[in-house]
Design an enzyme around this catalytic site. Structure first.
Site, mmCIF file in Angstrom:
data_model
loop_
_atom_site.group_PDB
_atom_site.id
_atom_site.type_symbol
_atom_site.label_atom_id
_atom_site.label_comp_id
_atom_site.label_asym_id
_atom_site.label_seq_id
_atom_site.Cartn_x
_atom_site.Cartn_y
_atom_site.Cartn_z
ATOM 1 N N HIS A 206 34.303 106.123 69.664
ATOM 2 C CA HIS A 206 34.499 105.919 68.218
ATOM 3 C C HIS A 206 35.710 106.709 67.734
ATOM 4 O O HIS A 206 35.977 107.799 68.207
ATOM 5 C CB HIS A 206 33.251 106.351 67.455
ATOM 6 C CG HIS A 206 32.077 105.475 67.769
ATOM 7 N ND1 HIS A 206 30.789 105.907 67.717
ATOM 8 C CD2 HIS A 206 32.028 104.178 68.159
ATOM 9 C CE1 HIS A 206 29.983 104.915 68.057
ATOM 10 N NE2 HIS A 206 30.706 103.864 68.337
ATOM 11 N N PRO A 377 40.223 96.919 68.892
ATOM 12 C CA PRO A 377 40.863 98.202 69.174
ATOM 13 C C PRO A 377 41.226 98.316 70.644
ATOM 14 O O PRO A 377 40.410 97.992 71.513
ATOM 15 C CB PRO A 377 39.787 99.229 68.800
ATOM 16 C CG PRO A 377 38.501 98.491 68.759
ATOM 17 C CD PRO A 377 38.791 97.026 68.632
ATOM 18 N N GLY A 378 42.444 98.755 70.906
ATOM 19 C CA GLY A 378 42.821 99.055 72.284
ATOM 20 C C GLY A 378 42.486 100.498 72.562
ATOM 21 O O GLY A 378 41.783 101.151 71.799
ATOM 22 N N MET A 380 43.191 104.600 73.061
ATOM 23 C CA MET A 380 43.931 105.592 72.306
ATOM 24 C C MET A 380 45.404 105.605 72.735
ATOM 25 O O MET A 380 45.695 105.703 73.919
ATOM 26 C CB MET A 380 43.298 106.958 72.556
ATOM 27 C CG MET A 380 43.943 108.105 71.844
ATOM 28 S SD MET A 380 43.026 109.622 72.160
ATOM 29 C CE MET A 380 43.400 109.887 73.901
ATOM 30 N N SER A 384 46.394 97.915 69.175
ATOM 31 C CA SER A 384 45.220 97.174 68.755
ATOM 32 C C SER A 384 45.698 95.825 68.225
ATOM 33 O O SER A 384 46.893 95.639 67.983
ATOM 34 C CB SER A 384 44.456 97.931 67.658
ATOM 35 O OG SER A 384 44.015 99.187 68.119
ATOM 36 N N HIS A 403 35.793 92.304 72.183
ATOM 37 C CA HIS A 403 35.673 93.402 71.202
ATOM 38 C C HIS A 403 36.578 94.595 71.491
ATOM 39 O O HIS A 403 36.688 95.483 70.668
ATOM 40 C CB HIS A 403 34.233 93.869 71.093
ATOM 41 C CG HIS A 403 33.856 94.974 72.052
ATOM 42 N ND1 HIS A 403 34.002 94.874 73.410
ATOM 43 C CD2 HIS A 403 33.324 96.201 71.835
ATOM 44 C CE1 HIS A 403 33.587 95.993 73.987
ATOM 45 N NE2 HIS A 403 33.177 96.812 73.056
ATOM 46 N N GLY A 406 38.113 97.253 77.099
ATOM 47 C CA GLY A 406 37.198 97.286 78.235
ATOM 48 C C GLY A 406 37.518 98.450 79.146
ATOM 49 O O GLY A 406 38.606 98.540 79.730
ATOM 50 N N LYS A 479 39.235 111.688 66.437
ATOM 51 C CA LYS A 479 38.154 111.368 67.377
ATOM 52 C C LYS A 479 37.043 112.398 67.333
ATOM 53 O O LYS A 479 37.250 113.529 66.934
ATOM 54 C CB LYS A 479 38.693 111.384 68.808
ATOM 55 C CG LYS A 479 39.630 110.279 69.140
ATOM 56 C CD LYS A 479 39.708 110.056 70.635
ATOM 57 C CE LYS A 479 38.362 109.983 71.274
ATOM 58 N NZ LYS A 479 37.481 108.948 70.805
#
Lengths: 480, 143
Positions: A206, A377-378, A380, A384, A403, A406, A479
């Protein structure tokens, strides 16, 4: 023979594992992937998990897997399965522990040039205002009597209580609250955990990222979404925190006992399921919707404090508007055309995003001509994507796309031989300021731990599930 | 007694998440070591002291369910701030129930933050078993 060796290539973006590939399969597995991605997928247990999903009673259509697929718990992450409303089952493993984990994209009227000189101040301010929740409570005050109302009304409750603007909730999937949520079937433990966690990011994958629009791929859709090149936007990736985790845990336990009564057995205990129509199934869905609403309230709280951070740093209105808010861990009852007729099905999306095409009545009117916004989202420090739902998703995947990028490297492997200073230095060299409450938060999410997000997006775009609208690049990362 | 050559637990790898393998001379010791492994991953306990005790009882249909439910109990106590255990002593364990005494203190989130927020202990790849008189378990955590 391994499962991977039974994979049949259909075309550049599709692979089939036929239903005779393993015992107990009720339907085929279809994987959306390029050759490079399928080679990664074959390395973990995710194909086996997609096969296990294909054994679920009442599954309608194939067991589907998106190109960001990787090994999960019961369902693979990136797994999609529709079950018949009347004859099928509901599986909490098809939703996951983080119920309504999702992504919200907020646009601003600022450009990269406006933000760059104040970037460090901005990241530090957001880091103070939007806690991750590892070392304390969130700043949203929810009284013991308020929580049940929040669980029914989600983001709308937040807006009513001063945490946001009316249009925020309108521009969220389901209007920021699913109907038929019942706080009465949620345990006291879940409520105790959730009450102090509204407005917190959580840890793991997240994050909150301050990004800029690097490239527009679809000018018309970008205009509808209010996006322009060089614009600063904020991507919020969070879920239902301890509340949702406890709901899932409670119902996995309940279903473990109930399965035998319903004469159901599954190849993996984490796939516990009961008939959708059973009392246990209905109770789970009512509790799951309450957790979904909790997650929308959570992302709304984060949005509210994000606005305060921008106001403090820039001293003026910076036009922070919600573009949209999508969930990627959910089970929803929807109508889909299967074999030429409309059927009521429960679509499990485990690490997969709804992607309804233009014209669908559940999309906000402002976007109905271009399709539902989808945010991917890609990892960090990379990129994205903003996508728009395409008709192919309705035809093939129950209106669903991928989503994320991966994961492909374990957290332990990500930390091996790396130190946080050098990772932060590399990020800074790329113009990215990162803050984390924990040292591991940065190390475990290094870009190398993920598949290439552009490769994943290339598959869903090429397969006609969702089309490219804009590519976003990070400037600031917060983060857990 | 734990064999010095074999640590009481070790951390395992999983693509998305994290796990551990624990060992013990008895089921009770196995569960104590599993609790220790779980807490070492999840909780920052540098500033925690054993100044109070907290008794927990847990049940489950079988040993794997009992272990998952026990770890879930520790997760719940930590997440709600009720307790941060420094030491875990399993006083009684049967095939379907467990009684343990935790020594530690009420959790102050600022002094005892999460090291890594754990969503759940899962049944994925879960193993609890005995081999030549020694007990072992493998658990993966969703984080």
């Amino acid at each position: 023979m391994t499962l991977a060796s039974r994979l049949q290539r259909i075309d550049a973006y599709r692979w089939r594992l036929p239903r005779d590939a393993a015992a107990g399969m009720r339907t085929d597995v279809i994987v959306f992937a390029s050759k490079a991605i399928i080679d990664h997928i074959a390395k973990d247990q995710s194909l086996e998990q997609a096969v296990n999903v294909s054994t679920l009673p009442g599954i309608v259509g194939p067991s589907l897997a998106m190109p960001d697929m990787h090994q999960g718990y019961g369902f693979p992450i990136g797994g999609v399965a529709a079950t018949d409303r009347d004859e099928g089952v509901v599986s909490p493993g098809g939703v996951g522990f983080d119920i309504n984990c999702g992504v919200r994209l907020v646009r601003s009227s600022l450009t990269r040039v406006d933000v760059q000189p104040r970037l460090r101040d901005l990241v530090n301010q957001v880091f103070r205002d939007v806690p991750c929740g590892t070392g304390g409570a969130g700043f949203v005050k929810v009284g013991p009597n308020d929580l049940d109302h929040l669980l029914r009304d989600g983001a709308r409750w937040m807006v009513r209580h001063g945490y946001g603007e009316a249009r925020d909730a309108e521009f969220a999937e389901a209007g920021g609250a699913l109907a038929e949520a019942d706080p009465g079937v949620v345990s006291d433990r879940a409520k105790e955990r959730g009450r102090t966690q509204v407005g917190t990011l959580g840890s793991g994958n997240h994050f909150l990222e301050i990004q800029f629009v690097e490239r527009i791929e679809d000018v018309v859709a970008a205009r509808q979404f209010g996006l322009f090149e060089g614009q600063v936007v904020v991507l919020i990736h969070s879920g239902s925190r301890g509340f949702g985790h406890q709901v899932c845990t409670d119902y996995l336990r309940e279903m473990g006992g109930a399965m035998a009564r319903h004469g159901i057995s599954v190849p993996d205990r984490q796939l516990a399921c009961v008939p959708v129509r059973s009392r246990e199934g209905q109770r789970y869905l009512e509790a799951m919707r309450a957790a979904a609403n909790f997650a929308w309230a959570n992302r709304q709280g984060i949005t509210h404090f994000l606005r305060q951070s921008f106001a403090k740093v820039f001293g003026r209105d910076t036009g922070l508007d919600v573009i949209y808010d999508v969930c990627h861990n959910i089970a929803k009852e929807e109508t889909h055309t299967v074999g030429g007729r409309a059927r009521r099905v429960l679509v499990h999306r485990k690490g997969a995003t709804r992607a309804f095409p233009a014209g669908h009545p559940e999309i906000p009117a402002a976007y109905r001509d271009v399709g539902q916004p989808v945010f991917i989202p890609g990892s960090m420090g990379t990129a994205s994507w903003v996508l728009a739902g395409e008709p192919g998703a309705m035809a093939e995947t129950f209106g669903t796309t991928c989503h994320g990028a991966g994961r492909m490297m374990s957290r332990t492997a990500a930390k091996r031989g790396r130190d946080v200073k050098s990772v932060l230095r590399d990020l800074e060299a790329a113009g990215i300021v990162a803050r984390s409450e924990t040292r591991d938060g940065i190390l475990e999410e290094i870009p190398d731990a993920y598949k290439d997000v552009d490769e994943v997006i290339g598959v869903v775009h090429g397969a006609g599930l969702a089309r490219k609208v804009a590519r976003l690049r990070p400037m600031g990362v917060i983060k857990g | 007694m734990t064999n010095a050559a074999q640590p009481s637990f070790e951390i395992l790898e999983h693509t998305a998440d994290v796990g551990f393998r624990a060992r013990g001379a008895s089921v009770a010791e196995l569960f104590e070591h599993a609790a220790e492994a779980f807490l070492s991953i999840a909780a920052e306990r540098r500033h925690a002291e054993a100044r109070a005790t907290f008794d927990v009882t847990v049940d489950g249909d079988d040993l794997p369910a009992l272990l998952v439910n026990f770890l879930e109990e520790l997760l719940y106590l930590f997440d709600t701030g009720r307790f941060v255990p420094v030491r875990v002593q399993v006083e009684e364990v049967t095939g379907s129930s467990l009684r343990a005494r935790l020594s530690g203190e009420p959790r102050d989130p600022a002094r005892h933050p999460w090291r890594l927020i754990v969503k759940a202990a899962t049944y994925h790849g879960l193993e609890v078993g005995e081999h030549e008189g020694r007990w072992h378990a493998r658990v993966f955590l969703d984080v």
